[in-house]
Design an enzyme around this catalytic site. Structure first.
Site, PDB file in Angstrom:
ATOM      1  N   HIS A 160      46.906 -50.130  21.608  1.00 30.94           N
ATOM      2  CA  HIS A 160      45.585 -50.701  21.828  1.00 30.94           C
ATOM      3  C   HIS A 160      44.940 -50.945  20.389  1.00 30.94           C
ATOM      4  O   HIS A 160      45.037 -52.027  19.652  1.00 30.94           O
ATOM      5  CB  HIS A 160      44.862 -49.848  22.794  1.00 30.94           C
ATOM      6  CG  HIS A 160      43.444 -50.250  23.225  1.00 30.94           C
ATOM      7  ND1 HIS A 160      43.280 -51.416  23.039  1.00 30.94           N
ATOM      8  CD2 HIS A 160      42.748 -49.427  23.881  1.00 30.94           C
ATOM      9  CE1 HIS A 160      41.758 -51.341  23.568  1.00 30.94           C
ATOM     10  NE2 HIS A 160      41.477 -50.188  24.072  1.00 30.94           N
TER      11      HIS A 160
ATOM     12  N   HIS B 139      48.837 -61.986  22.940  1.00 27.38           N
ATOM     13  CA  HIS B 139      47.861 -60.971  23.444  1.00 27.38           C
ATOM     14  C   HIS B 139      48.163 -61.050  24.837  1.00 27.38           C
ATOM     15  O   HIS B 139      48.392 -61.708  25.681  1.00 27.38           O
ATOM     16  CB  HIS B 139      46.188 -61.599  23.207  1.00 27.38           C
ATOM     17  CG  HIS B 139      45.337 -60.518  23.331  1.00 27.38           C
ATOM     18  ND1 HIS B 139      44.984 -60.334  24.514  1.00 27.38           N
ATOM     19  CD2 HIS B 139      44.639 -59.946  22.498  1.00 27.38           C
ATOM     20  CE1 HIS B 139      44.011 -59.277  24.578  1.00 27.38           C
ATOM     21  NE2 HIS B 139      43.808 -59.072  23.202  1.00 27.38           N
TER      22      HIS B 139
ATOM     23  N   ASP C  30      43.807 -59.331  15.673  1.00 26.71           N
ATOM     24  CA  ASP C  30      44.241 -58.400  14.839  1.00 26.71           C
ATOM     25  C   ASP C  30      44.771 -58.564  13.596  1.00 26.71           C
ATOM     26  O   ASP C  30      44.916 -58.203  12.718  1.00 26.71           O
ATOM     27  CB  ASP C  30      45.087 -57.257  15.760  1.00 26.71           C
ATOM     28  CG  ASP C  30      44.502 -56.642  16.905  1.00 26.71           C
ATOM     29  OD1 ASP C  30      43.517 -56.084  16.706  1.00 26.71           O
ATOM     30  OD2 ASP C  30      44.902 -57.027  18.007  1.00 26.71           O
TER      31      ASP C  30
END
Length: 432
Positions: free
Chosen positions: A269, A310, A368
């Site tokens: 996560h 994702h 990210d």
């Protein structure tokens, strides 16, 4: 909230022996939802590992269309918010449903500024941790401990108490984050300053020392504000669902946010941007890129390219588009465009956007991928990356908790498909 069925679904079990009429609800956006709640009284549960096909609540906060690459906060596209708004204005929007007027925004910013300090006794709480403790372990502890300092606002049924607590959490999270960093480095804690904006204040608490003046770079402050903004909320993800589940028991909000931090700590996560830097360290040099890309394509190889694709987005993550531009602005400002890490990242980015293998599978660079590179360039250590995520995500957690508490709700109680032993008799130890 009482839902009105837009149509009905029929569920047949064992042919026509058991037929159930189930109401279907429609939201303002997204898929229709079948209400299966009545099945329990008929002796059935639904089976949905990971809750990937289950709506556990209704919400008016955030909407995601992963196929189209859409992210809306209270109806506003994330691209517009990132370009024209700022983090604290988004915090206000998430908490209050509408964008603030000039007067409302000024009052909100002033309130947050004057809640940034933490109780001095909390300093002693920090000293109970080892110096090499992971900062997320510290954040779990000190966030939950805030409930011991604010007995005046723990009535979850009081809307004013919930409002005060929201302000305190948003204001104090960057202070606690910076303190966790300073504690690990052995440097003295730096007090917040009311003459700085939210991101500037955080960077000052992180990197200033009593030895000399520290001037915050406005380009870096803008990037930090954007990182917080882009992570502010993301619908019913694992940590947000954890906050809601904890909140459904009536737990105080500080404990619920601490639970969210604990869930975010998981590498699947909140640890994704940390994994990107770990991957780049493993690759080592741009000349090794092709070898590792081949490993990523090999179905028999365990190596994975981190920061691509994702679980929700099957198109380009809209946050990644914003973060990509911010990444290049930061690296240009710091003069590190030629760093080995950046060269590897740029080459991987090019491959992901052009190589048929990645394009066909929609494995685009995600938020990210870029945020990890930015944070490293700023000077934030890898172990602090998830703390940055937690700081930015705080208003989303609070908004979802407050939305649930402010309406009739049920304590969360998932069901299971039991596959263990049937009933059996106990055998005394001497007869086994």
């Amino acid at each position: 909230m009482v839902q009105k069925a837009t149509k009905m679904a029929r569920l047949s079990v064992d042919g026509e022996d058991s037929v159930f009429e189930l109401p279907v609800y429609s939201g303002t956006e997204g898929q229709d939802v079948i209400n299966v709640g009545s099945l329990t009284s008929k002796g059935y549960f639904t089976y949905d590992p990971g809750f990937v096909s289950t709506a556990a609540c209704d919400s008016e906060i955030t909407y995601i269309d992963g196929d189209k690459g859409i992210l809306l906060h209270r109806g506003y596209p994330i691209e517009q918010l990132a370009e024209q708004s700022n983090y604290l204005e988004l915090c206000y929007l998430l908490l209050n449903e509408e964008l603030p007027s000039s007067a409302q925004q000024a009052e909100f910013v002033d309130t947050i500024k004057h809640h940034t300090m933490v109780h001095e006794q909390l300093v002693h709480f920090f000293r109970g941790f080892r110096r090499d403790a992971h900062p997320m372990a510290i954040m779990c502890g000190v966030t939950g401990a805030l409930s011991a300092f604010y007995h005046d606002s723990l009535d979850i049924d009081n809307a004013e108490h919930r409002r005060i607590t929201a302000h305190r959490l948003i204001a104090k999270m960057p202070t606690l984050a910076a303190m966790s960093y300073k504690y690990a480095t052995g440097q003295p804690f730096i007090f917040p300053r009311n003459d700085l904006d939210y991101a500037e204040n955080f960077l000052h608490m992180m990197f200033a020392t009593p030895c000399e003046d520290y001037k915050v770079n406005p380009v870096i402050a803008k990037a930090m504000d954007k990182i917080f903004l882009l992570h502010a909320d993301h619908e019913q993800n694992a940590s947000t669902s954890t906050v809601r589940l904890a909140g459904s028991t009536g737990a105080n909000p500080f404990a619920c946010i601490a639970a969210g931090i604990a869930a975010l700590w998981g590498p699947s996560h909140g640890g994704a941007n940390e994994a990107v830097l770990t991957m780049l360290d493993e690759i080592g040099d741009v000349k090794n890129i092709d070898k590792f890309v081949a490993k990523a394509k090999d179905p028999d190889d365990d190596f994975r390219l981190m920061g691509f694709g994702h679980r929700v987005y099957k198109n380009y993550d809209p946050r990644a588009k914003v973060m990509q531009q911010t990444c290049h602005e930061v690296l240009a400002e710091l003069g590190v465009e030629d760093s080995p890490t950046l060269k590897m990242a740029q080459r991987l980015e090019q491959i992901a956007l052009e190589d048929e293998y990645f394009v066909k599978r929609r494995l685009y660079p995600n938020v990210d991928f870029y945020s990890g590179i930015i944070l490293k360039a700023i000077g934030i250590p890898v172990e602090m990356f998830t703390v940055m995520f937690a700081t930015g995500r705080t208003p989303g957690w609070i908004a979802h908790w407050n939305e649930m508490i402010g309406a009739p709700y049920k304590i969360g109680r998932p069901r299971q498909l039991y596959k263990g032993h049937s009933a059996r008799d106990y055998v005394p130890v001497g007869k086994r």
